[in-house]
Design a protein around this motif. Structure first.
Motif, PDB file in Angstrom:
ATOM      1  N   VAL A  65      28.688  40.578  31.346  1.00 14.33           N
ATOM      2  CA  VAL A  65      29.839  39.442  31.026  1.00 14.33           C
ATOM      3  C   VAL A  65      31.142  39.793  31.211  1.00 14.33           C
ATOM      4  CG1 VAL A  65      30.735  38.116  28.984  1.00 14.33           C
ATOM      5  CG2 VAL A  65      28.097  38.566  29.165  1.00 14.33           C
ATOM      6  N   LEU A  66      31.486  41.108  31.141  1.00 13.20           N
ATOM      7  CA  LEU A  66      32.952  41.514  31.467  1.00 13.20           C
ATOM      8  C   LEU A  66      33.128  41.327  32.652  1.00 13.20           C
ATOM      9  CD1 LEU A  66      33.094  42.327  28.261  1.00 13.20           C
ATOM     10  CD2 LEU A  66      34.584  44.115  29.134  1.00 13.20           C
ATOM     11  N   ASP A  67      32.097  41.863  33.576  1.00 12.67           N
ATOM     12  CA  ASP A  67      32.402  42.107  34.943  1.00 12.67           C
ATOM     13  C   ASP A  67      32.552  40.691  35.376  1.00 12.67           C
ATOM     14  OD1 ASP A  67      31.918  44.649  35.455  1.00 12.67           O
ATOM     15  OD2 ASP A  67      29.839  44.596  35.870  1.00 12.67           O
ATOM     16  N   GLU A  68      31.576  39.638  35.101  1.00 17.93           N
ATOM     17  CA  GLU A  68      31.655  38.315  35.560  1.00 17.93           C
ATOM     18  C   GLU A  68      32.964  37.556  35.107  1.00 17.93           C
ATOM     19  OE1 GLU A  68      29.932  34.520  37.086  1.00 17.93           O
ATOM     20  OE2 GLU A  68      29.665  36.839  37.422  1.00 17.93           O
ATOM     21  N   THR A  69      33.472  37.716  33.903  1.00 14.15           N
ATOM     22  CA  THR A  69      34.604  37.119  33.580  1.00 14.15           C
ATOM     23  C   THR A  69      35.750  37.589  34.187  1.00 14.15           C
ATOM     24  OG1 THR A  69      33.624  37.159  31.219  1.00 14.15           O
ATOM     25  CG2 THR A  69      35.966  36.744  31.451  1.00 14.15           C
ATOM     26  N   SER A  70      35.787  38.913  34.334  1.00 10.21           N
ATOM     27  CA  SER A  70      37.095  39.574  35.160  1.00 10.21           C
ATOM     28  C   SER A  70      37.024  38.809  36.854  1.00 10.21           C
ATOM     29  CB  SER A  70      36.761  40.999  35.325  1.00 10.21           C
ATOM     30  OG  SER A  70      35.871  41.538  36.045  1.00 10.21           O
ATOM     31  N   ARG A  71      35.848  38.869  37.337  1.00 14.88           N
ATOM     32  CA  ARG A  71      35.802  38.267  38.618  1.00 14.88           C
ATOM     33  C   ARG A  71      36.209  36.688  38.706  1.00 14.88           C
ATOM     34  NH1 ARG A  71      32.492  35.096  41.330  1.00 14.88           N
ATOM     35  NH2 ARG A  71      31.077  34.890  39.642  1.00 14.88           N
ATOM     36  N   LEU A  72      35.847  35.747  37.598  1.00 14.82           N
ATOM     37  CA  LEU A  72      36.246  34.522  37.690  1.00 14.82           C
ATOM     38  C   LEU A  72      37.535  34.349  37.412  1.00 14.82           C
ATOM     39  CD1 LEU A  72      32.843  33.036  35.644  1.00 14.82           C
ATOM     40  CD2 LEU A  72      33.561  32.669  38.167  1.00 14.82           C
ATOM     41  N   ALA A  73      38.141  35.134  36.582  1.00 18.90           N
ATOM     42  CA  ALA A  73      39.372  35.227  35.873  1.00 18.90           C
ATOM     43  C   ALA A  73      40.269  35.901  37.131  1.00 18.90           C
ATOM     44  CB  ALA A  73      39.717  35.746  34.804  1.00 18.90           C
ATOM     45  N   GLY A  74      39.898  36.593  38.153  1.00 23.35           N
ATOM     46  CA  GLY A  74      40.835  37.050  39.009  1.00 23.35           C
ATOM     47  C   GLY A  74      41.343  38.236  38.627  1.00 23.35           C
ATOM     48  N   VAL A  75      41.051  39.225  37.831  1.00 26.36           N
ATOM     49  CA  VAL A  75      41.804  40.337  37.452  1.00 26.36           C
ATOM     50  C   VAL A  75      41.795  41.289  38.570  1.00 26.36           C
ATOM     51  CG1 VAL A  75      41.327  42.317  35.775  1.00 26.36           C
ATOM     52  CG2 VAL A  75      40.788  40.339  35.047  1.00 26.36           C
ATOM     53  N   GLU A  76      43.054  41.800  38.747  1.00 23.28           N
ATOM     54  CA  GLU A  76      43.392  42.733  39.809  1.00 23.28           C
ATOM     55  C   GLU A  76      43.649  44.024  39.362  1.00 23.28           C
ATOM     56  OE1 GLU A  76      46.446  40.677  41.693  1.00 23.28           O
ATOM     57  OE2 GLU A  76      45.092  38.779  42.366  1.00 23.28           O
ATOM     58  N   VAL A  77      43.354  45.056  40.357  1.00 26.59           N
ATOM     59  CA  VAL A  77      44.037  46.416  39.980  1.00 26.59           C
ATOM     60  C   VAL A  77      45.205  46.691  40.813  1.00 26.59           C
ATOM     61  CG1 VAL A  77      43.409  48.823  40.640  1.00 26.59           C
ATOM     62  CG2 VAL A  77      41.675  47.283  40.021  1.00 26.59           C
ATOM     63  N   ARG A  78      46.239  47.235  40.209  1.00 26.59           N
ATOM     64  CA  ARG A  78      47.411  47.348  40.544  1.00 26.59           C
ATOM     65  C   ARG A  78      47.719  48.890  40.444  1.00 26.59           C
ATOM     66  NH1 ARG A  78      47.474  43.694  43.273  1.00 26.59           N
ATOM     67  NH2 ARG A  78      48.382  41.801  42.573  1.00 26.59           N
ATOM     68  N   PHE A  79      48.134  49.535  41.708  1.00 22.93           N
ATOM     69  CA  PHE A  79      48.520  51.054  41.614  1.00 22.93           C
ATOM     70  C   PHE A  79      49.943  51.242  41.304  1.00 22.93           C
ATOM     71  CE2 PHE A  79      44.739  50.181  44.090  1.00 22.93           C
ATOM     72  CZ  PHE A  79      43.802  51.234  43.746  1.00 22.93           C
ATOM     73  N   ASP A  80      50.155  52.099  40.380  1.00 27.62           N
ATOM     74  CA  ASP A  80      51.631  52.580  39.954  1.00 27.62           C
ATOM     75  C   ASP A  80      51.749  53.838  40.452  1.00 27.62           C
ATOM     76  OD1 ASP A  80      52.186  50.062  39.039  1.00 27.62           O
ATOM     77  OD2 ASP A  80      51.488  50.748  37.028  1.00 27.62           O
ATOM     78  N   GLY A  81      51.816  54.353  41.687  1.00 22.21           N
ATOM     79  CA  GLY A  81      51.976  55.691  41.845  1.00 22.21           C
ATOM     80  C   GLY A  81      50.934  56.558  41.601  1.00 22.21           C
ATOM     81  N   THR A  82      50.795  57.102  40.370  1.00 26.49           N
ATOM     82  CA  THR A  82      49.887  58.137  39.772  1.00 26.49           C
ATOM     83  C   THR A  82      48.700  57.544  39.117  1.00 26.49           C
ATOM     84  OG1 THR A  82      51.137  58.593  38.117  1.00 26.49           O
ATOM     85  CG2 THR A  82      51.488  60.035  40.141  1.00 26.49           C
ATOM     86  N   SER A  83      48.800  56.146  38.843  1.00 26.49           N
ATOM     87  CA  SER A  83      47.862  55.664  37.686  1.00 26.49           C
ATOM     88  C   SER A  83      47.714  54.209  38.254  1.00 26.49           C
ATOM     89  CB  SER A  83      48.205  55.490  36.193  1.00 26.49           C
ATOM     90  OG  SER A  83      49.603  54.770  36.266  1.00 26.49           O
ATOM     91  N   ILE A  84      46.609  53.536  37.627  1.00 25.77           N
ATOM     92  CA  ILE A  84      46.225  52.213  37.980  1.00 25.77           C
ATOM     93  C   ILE A  84      46.616  51.317  36.708  1.00 25.77           C
ATOM     94  CG2 ILE A  84      44.666  52.862  39.707  1.00 25.77           C
ATOM     95  CD1 ILE A  84      42.411  51.888  37.588  1.00 25.77           C
TER      96      ILE A  84
END
Length: 174
Positions: free
Chosen positions: A83-102
């Motif tokens: 459910v979390l996978d599907e929700t994040s896909r539909l909601a357009g959750v993105e990964v951002r890189f902040d130098g040494t972390s995400i």
């Protein structure tokens, strides 16, 4: 000494606690309730559909199951993760890189912000301190701030005492 609660953890708790299992009060019962909840937190100004409200309730219960599992409860964590996978896909959750972390972010806002907050808590290690009350009739979400992460109840004075009284009555009956 009261510790400051991580705002991401608080957001997930607040979202899970939109349903009071004991009274049946549900802030996400319909699209209007979902819109009000999101707007009150500055997460979205749009008009959710009935289908989005249904998805929000599925997400809420998936999160509750994961938090219940953190407290030793029997929950289907694979279904919850799906459910979390599907929700994040539909909601357009993105990964951002902040130098040494995400960092996880939800550019569209809405319930994606809740999924991003949960994901970020998983990344930063604070996720395990989120739990759902061990009382089956309750399962209220809370942040376990105890040093050894042993807290089982949302409130020792309510759910904890009820469980102690139940155990006491069982012992007397035996």
């Amino acid at each position: 000494v009261m510790s400051v609660v991580n705002p991401r953890l608080q957001l997930v708790c607040d979202f899970v606690n939109t349903l009071d299992r004991e009274s049946g009060a549900d802030e996400l019962a319909d699209a209007t309730g979902l819109a009000a909840w999101l707007r009150a937190r500055g997460l979205w100004g749009g008009r959710p559909t009935r289908e989005e409200a249904v998805r929000a309730r599925w997400l809420r219960e998936a999160l509750r199951d994961l938090l219940y599992a953190h407290n030793g409860g029997d929950a289907d964590t694979e279904v919850a993760a799906t459910v979390l996978d599907e929700t994040s896909r539909l909601a357009g959750v993105e990964v951002r890189f902040d130098g040494t972390s995400i960092r996880l972010t939800s550019p569209l806002g809405g319930i994606g912000a809740v999924v991003a907050a949960a994901g970020q808590a998983m990344v930063d290690g604070s996720w395990q301190s989120l739990k759902a009350c061990s009382a089956d009739s309750c399962r209220w979400a809370f942040v376990d701030g105890t040093r050894n992460h042993s807290r089982r109840w949302c409130s020792m004075s309510v759910c904890g005492n009820r469980e102690k009284a139940r155990r006491f009555r069982r012992r007397l009956a035996e």
